[in-house]
Design an enzyme around this catalytic site. Structure first.
Site, PDB file in Angstrom:
ATOM      1  CD  GLU A   1      -1.786  -2.408   1.446  1.00  0.00           C
ATOM      2  OE1 GLU A   1      -0.614  -2.663   1.828  1.00  0.00           O
ATOM      3  OE2 GLU A   1      -2.664  -3.288   1.371  1.00  0.00           O
TER       4      GLU A   1
ATOM      5  CG  HIS B   1      -9.423  -6.870   8.446  1.00  0.00           C
ATOM      6  ND1 HIS B   1      -8.319  -7.191   9.192  1.00  0.00           N
ATOM      7  CD2 HIS B   1      -9.193  -7.370   7.195  1.00  0.00           C
ATOM      8  CE1 HIS B   1      -7.467  -7.874   8.438  1.00  0.00           C
ATOM      9  NE2 HIS B   1      -7.969  -7.993   7.226  1.00  0.00           N
TER      10      HIS B   1
END
Ligand SMILES: Cc1ncc(C[n+]2csc(CCOP(=O)(O)OP(=O)(O)O)c2C)c(N)n1
Ligand SMILES: [Mg+2]
Lengths: 361, 331
Positions: free
Chosen positions: B61, B130
């Protein structure tokens, strides 16, 4: 750190085609640019000590040949990005001493209108994308500039500079993977000056015996190691990487051995503690890139001692003028604090006029 | 008969239309191309647009978002998917230091037209790593824009505008909403031929005069359910105001509602400390103090990391009954 010693023997790289093609004027230009960087920074140091600026001042003195030797190879679609030790690259790409000095003084006439400071110089019109203060943070941006060139079908490359300490940042490794995976025309140039702040390179980095750049092997990437005191060597080896980027759209890591004379930043309390006086002195007398290039040009009959003195004086005068310009320039208006945050607001577009963008009164 | 499509399809249409609208738009992310998207938001786009426009990134990322920022400085317009917005934290330096500040530090010489999009919600039993909802964190940073659509209609109109915006926009979606359907008109039913919703304009999703329920993202749906219950069981009619875009913020719509109802509840999945609701509550007391008949209150996630255990997670994040009770406490 420079590993090879030789300021007397002629460089074996003088015969490289890229060096054979050099005119005397170009050779003198390299000397002029290196001198301009050095005098600019020595002048800035005086004013730092005279309390004319705040924050950090990371000087490039001792490393001038790296920016000058590499950037001189670039053309229209080639780009440059570096870290916070950015004055040398800025002057080499053609930024003026005035705007650079004024930025250090925090003035409205500075290259970033006083909003960036020493670590954050930018000149997109000269393909110069900073000036980045987070160690290693510029390395994905360098890959991105290369991606942009490739996406637009332009034949160019990006030189992305970083320090020997920065190679341990995760973002750099992610960038290497993307660059090799996607064939991005980026050249990572590790300016190995032997130290990251007070930590010597041997205390910070695990690497193959050949050197830091050899980490490229793990990514299947091309690499090379360069003696930074030899402008001919820098040019000859960097040219190979630039050609690889231009012709094959492939990345390279280059490691250039060099040395910084001053502390990590001028505000480095330990500047003289983590290395010996003798070590610093040895570099200044035996490996100084300006002296070595001067010796080369004298031997080649390109310049005389008087020419050198004149160039040196010119550079010093220009730096003094720049300091005068910076000193006499106004500080930015307080209203400018809120400019240059959002493009849409600055441009007064429909989007910029819709909704509240700022939450201070 | 107006058609209904899912929030996922709406995003897909928006992305597809923007790929067609501007050659510089490129989609980059993990599994966005050949796999058709981890949540199928980009389904079919790689087939249609090919390798150059829709790019599968490695699990990297910081690398690919940083790369997108660099490319955007040269005029590319990357739309980057985070499989979960929770993963923004490994790209945090690129998203905060580079995307948000390069314009400022260059004195306005550079701009960064990127979109980073992906789901930011709890409620799906995937644990704390998450389930982050970082809209407050990113909205705190000048230079960034934060958008959080609650319906398919808004998702389509806002993603298109976000891509055309010349500043960095962080676009936070919801896996809970991806499969839900709303009416979204075909382009030929729209004036101008396409659905574009400006950033910085809130939407009144329900009208009432007794109370303002203000929310963003998935919590708008929770607020709407609570409003129905308040009306049917307690005879309380609530305005439901959906911010849609958190920064820029439409303060006028919020204030108009509060001046009418004199009571406000903010509903969000953020944690309470410095959540979006804290900003809104501060703004309301400052600008509509004399109109208030009760303190501004907030319904947020409980102040702990997201829990896994399914029945407990249901009560850890805002649910309609909780909103109803909070509302009744000030009505
Ligand atoms: C992420 C991050 N960590 C730490 C620092 C503080 N810092 C600035 S420069 C530096 C040393 C970097 O050394 P190197 O990469 O070798 O570059 P050089 O200073 O030698 O040019 C450190 C630790 C920083 N700016 N950013
Ligand atoms: Mg170093």
């Amino acid at each position: 750190m420079a590993t090879k010693t030789s300021n007397s023997t002629e460089s074996q790289f003088v015969k490289a085609e890229i060096n054979q093609k050099l005119s005397s004027e170009e050779k003198v230009e390299f000397l002029r640019t290196m001198l301009r960087i050095r005098r600019f920074e020595q002048e800035s140091l005086r004013h730092y000590q005279g309390d004319k600026m705040g924050g950090f001042l990371h000087l490039y003195i001792g490393q001038e040949s790296v920016a000058v030797g590499t950037i001189a190879l670039l053309g229209e679609n080639d780009h440059v990005i570096t870290a916070y030790r950015d004055h040398g690259h800025a002057l080499t790409v053609g930024m003026g001493m005035n705007e650079c000095m004024a930025e250090l003084f925090g003035k409205a006439t500075g290259c970033s209108k006083g909003k960036g400071g020493s670590m954050h110089y930018f000149a997109p019109d000269k393909n110069y994308w900073g000036g980045h203060g987070i160690v290693g943070g510029q390395t994905p941006l360098g890959a991105g500039l290369a991606f942009g060139l490739k996406y637009k079908g332009l034949k160019g490359c990006c030189l992305c500079y970083l320090g020997d300490g920065a190679i341990n940042q995760g973002a750099f490794h992610e960038s290497l993977n993307l660059a090799e995976l996607w064939d991005l025309p980026v050249i990572y140039i590790i300016e190995n000056n032997g130290y990251s702040m007070g930590t010597s390179q041997v205390r910070s980095s695990a690497h193959p015996p050949e050197g830091l750049a050899a980490r490229a092997i793990g990514y299947g990437m091309e690499w090379d190691i360069i003696n930074g005191e030899d402008l001919y060597e820098i040019r000859a080896k960097t040219k190979i990487a630039v050609d690889r980027a231009h012709e094959e759209s492939r990345p390279t890591i280059l490691e250039i051995a060099t040395y910084r004379y001053e502390g990590h930043s001028v505000a480095d309390a330990n500047a003289k503690k983590y290395r010996t006086k003798e070590e610093i002195q040895k570099y200044k007398t035996e490996h100084d890139p300006i002296q070595i290039w001067k010796t080369t040009l004298l031997a080649e009959g390109v310049i005389t001692e008087d020419d050198f003195k004149a160039l040196n004086k010119e550079a010093g005068d220009e730096a003094k003028e720049a300091a005068k310009f910076a000193d006499e320039s106004p500080f930015p208006e307080s209203s400018s604090i809120m400019d240059d945050v959002y493009w849409e607001v600055d441009e007064n577009t429909e989007s910029g006029r819709t909704g509240r963008h700022f939450f201070s009164d | 008969m107006p058609r209904s499509i899912t929030y996922r399809q709406a995003l897909n249409e928006g992305l597809d239309e923007e790929l067609a609208h501007d050659d510089n738009v490129v989609i980059i992310g993990e599994e966005v191309a050949e796999y058709n998207g981890a949540y199928k938001v980009t389904e079919g786009l790689w087939n249609k647009w090919g390798d150059k426009r829709v790019i599968d990134a490695p699990i990297s990322e910081a690398g690919f978002i940083g790369m997108g920022i660099g490319a955007s400085m040269l005029g590319v317009r990357p739309v980057m998917e985070l499989m979960f917005f929770s993963f923004a934290y490994v790209a945090f330096d690129q998203m905060m230091n580079n995307a948000a500040t390069v314009r400022y530090m260059s004195g306005g010489l550079i701009h960064v037209p990127i979109v980073v999009r992906g789901p930011a919600n709890g409620g799906t039993n995937v644990g704390a790593t998450h389930s982050h909802t970082p809209e407050n964190i990113f909205a705190n940073m000048p230079g960034l824009k934060v958008v959080s659509p609650a319906t398919a209609y808004d998702a389509k109109g806002l993603i298109k505008t976000a891509i055309r915006d010349n500043d960095p926009v962080y676009f936070m979606e919801s896996t809970v909403l991806y499969g839900q359907e709303w009416e979204v008109p075909e382009n030929d039913e729209i004036d101008g031929g396409e659905l574009l919703i400006p950033l910085g304009v809130a939407d009144v999703k329900r009208e009432g005069s007794d109370l303002s329920l203000i929310a963003h993202g998935g919590s708008v749906i929770t607020a709407l359910k609570a409003a129905d219950h308040l009306a049917s069981e307690h005879g309380i009619e609530a305005d439901v105001i959906d911010l849609r875009s958190i920064r820029p913020l439409d303060e006028t719509t919020i204030l108009d509602s509060v001046k009418k109802t004199n009571r406000a509840v903010y509903v969000e999945e953020n944690k309470p400390f410095c959540g979006v609701g804290a900003q809104i509550a501060s703004m309301i007391q400052e600008k509509a103090f004399d109109y208030l008949d009760a303190p501004v209150v907030r319904v947020t996630s409980m102040d702990s990391p997201a829990i896994y255990s399914p029945p407990l997670e249901e009560i850890q994040i805002p649910y309609p009954e909780l909103v109803v009770n909070k509302a009744l406490s000030i009505c």
